[in-house]
Design a protein around this motif. Structure first.
Motif, PDB file in Angstrom:
ATOM      1  N   ALA A 214      90.625 -32.045  93.501  1.00  0.00           N
ATOM      2  CA  ALA A 214      90.538 -31.852  92.057  1.00  0.00           C
ATOM      3  C   ALA A 214      89.967 -33.081  91.357  1.00  0.00           C
ATOM      4  CB  ALA A 214      91.913 -31.528  91.488  1.00  0.00           C
ATOM      5  N   THR A 215      89.887 -34.210  92.056  1.00  0.00           N
ATOM      6  CA  THR A 215      89.404 -35.438  91.424  1.00  0.00           C
ATOM      7  C   THR A 215      87.898 -35.637  91.579  1.00  0.00           C
ATOM      8  OG1 THR A 215      89.873 -36.733  93.409  1.00  0.00           O
ATOM      9  CG2 THR A 215      91.618 -36.587  91.738  1.00  0.00           C
ATOM     10  N   GLU A 216      87.253 -34.834  92.416  1.00  0.00           N
ATOM     11  CA  GLU A 216      85.814 -34.976  92.630  1.00  0.00           C
ATOM     12  C   GLU A 216      85.041 -33.985  91.772  1.00  0.00           C
ATOM     13  OE1 GLU A 216      84.689 -34.793  96.720  1.00  0.00           O
ATOM     14  OE2 GLU A 216      86.270 -36.170  97.324  1.00  0.00           O
ATOM     15  N   VAL A 217      83.816 -34.341  91.475  1.00  0.00           N
ATOM     16  CA  VAL A 217      82.937 -33.453  90.730  1.00  0.00           C
ATOM     17  C   VAL A 217      82.571 -32.272  91.635  1.00  0.00           C
ATOM     18  CG1 VAL A 217      80.675 -33.272  89.618  1.00  0.00           C
ATOM     19  CG2 VAL A 217      82.010 -35.381  89.414  1.00  0.00           C
TER      20      VAL A 217
ATOM     21  N   ILE B  64      90.103 -25.297  91.482  1.00  0.00           N
ATOM     22  CA  ILE B  64      89.791 -23.870  91.568  1.00  0.00           C
ATOM     23  C   ILE B  64      88.670 -23.549  90.591  1.00  0.00           C
ATOM     24  CG2 ILE B  64      90.662 -21.530  91.256  1.00  0.00           C
ATOM     25  CD1 ILE B  64      93.420 -22.612  92.109  1.00  0.00           C
ATOM     26  N   GLU B  65      87.587 -23.022  91.131  1.00  0.00           N
ATOM     27  CA  GLU B  65      86.428 -22.670  90.315  1.00  0.00           C
ATOM     28  C   GLU B  65      86.515 -21.237  89.804  1.00  0.00           C
ATOM     29  OE1 GLU B  65      82.718 -23.494  92.267  1.00  0.00           O
ATOM     30  OE2 GLU B  65      83.535 -25.299  93.167  1.00  0.00           O
ATOM     31  N   LEU B  66      86.925 -20.314  90.689  1.00  0.00           N
ATOM     32  CA  LEU B  66      86.927 -18.901  90.336  1.00  0.00           C
ATOM     33  C   LEU B  66      87.948 -18.164  91.179  1.00  0.00           C
ATOM     34  CD1 LEU B  66      85.459 -16.488  88.870  1.00  0.00           C
ATOM     35  CD2 LEU B  66      83.994 -16.364  90.871  1.00  0.00           C
ATOM     36  N   VAL B  67      88.655 -17.239  90.546  1.00  0.00           N
ATOM     37  CA  VAL B  67      89.561 -16.332  91.255  1.00  0.00           C
ATOM     38  C   VAL B  67      89.025 -14.931  90.997  1.00  0.00           C
ATOM     39  CG1 VAL B  67      91.910 -15.452  91.447  1.00  0.00           C
ATOM     40  CG2 VAL B  67      91.529 -17.871  90.930  1.00  0.00           C
ATOM     41  N   GLN B  68      88.665 -14.230  92.064  1.00  0.00           N
ATOM     42  CA  GLN B  68      88.015 -12.933  91.943  1.00  0.00           C
ATOM     43  C   GLN B  68      88.824 -11.866  92.665  1.00  0.00           C
ATOM     44  OE1 GLN B  68      84.203 -12.866  93.909  1.00  0.00           O
ATOM     45  NE2 GLN B  68      83.413 -11.367  92.472  1.00  0.00           N
ATOM     46  N   LYS B  69      89.180 -10.805  91.942  1.00  0.00           N
ATOM     47  CA  LYS B  69      89.921  -9.696  92.542  1.00  0.00           C
ATOM     48  C   LYS B  69      88.960  -8.864  93.389  1.00  0.00           C
ATOM     49  CE  LYS B  69      91.543  -5.983  90.261  1.00  0.00           C
ATOM     50  NZ  LYS B  69      92.405  -5.211  89.356  1.00  0.00           N
ATOM     51  N   LEU B  70      89.380  -8.544  94.611  1.00  0.00           N
ATOM     52  CA  LEU B  70      88.570  -7.740  95.516  1.00  0.00           C
ATOM     53  C   LEU B  70      89.167  -6.347  95.612  1.00  0.00           C
ATOM     54  CD1 LEU B  70      88.034 -10.223  98.484  1.00  0.00           C
ATOM     55  CD2 LEU B  70      86.573  -9.857  96.503  1.00  0.00           C
TER      56      LEU B  70
END
Length: 69
Positions: free
Chosen positions: A11-14, A44-50
């Motif tokens: 979480a600390t890195e770009v 976490i960039e994205l949480v996508q429901k499958l």
């Protein structure tokens, strides 16, 4: 429900697209996913429901492995 989570290890890195990783998790909602991963130091960039055909496609992919928390 099954969710696909796109994340960076730290979480600390770009965020860098080439370092984005994914995991699959069973949860009740997107908020539940985030709560389950709260103790990990993920960005976490994205949480996508499958669901439907997209879930079938992911399950047939060689990298599909349901995370057990």
């Amino acid at each position: 429900m099954i969710y696909k989570v796109y994340y960076q290890e730290s979480a600390t890195e770009v965020p860098v697209r080439e370092k984005t990783q994914t995991l699959y998790l069973e949860a009740d909602s997107e908020m539940d996913v985030r709560l389950k991963l709260k103790n990990r130091n993920y960005n976490i960039e994205l949480v996508q429901k499958l669901e439907g055909k997209y879930l079938e496609y992911e399950q047939n992919h060689e990298n599909y492995r349901l995370e057990q928390l």
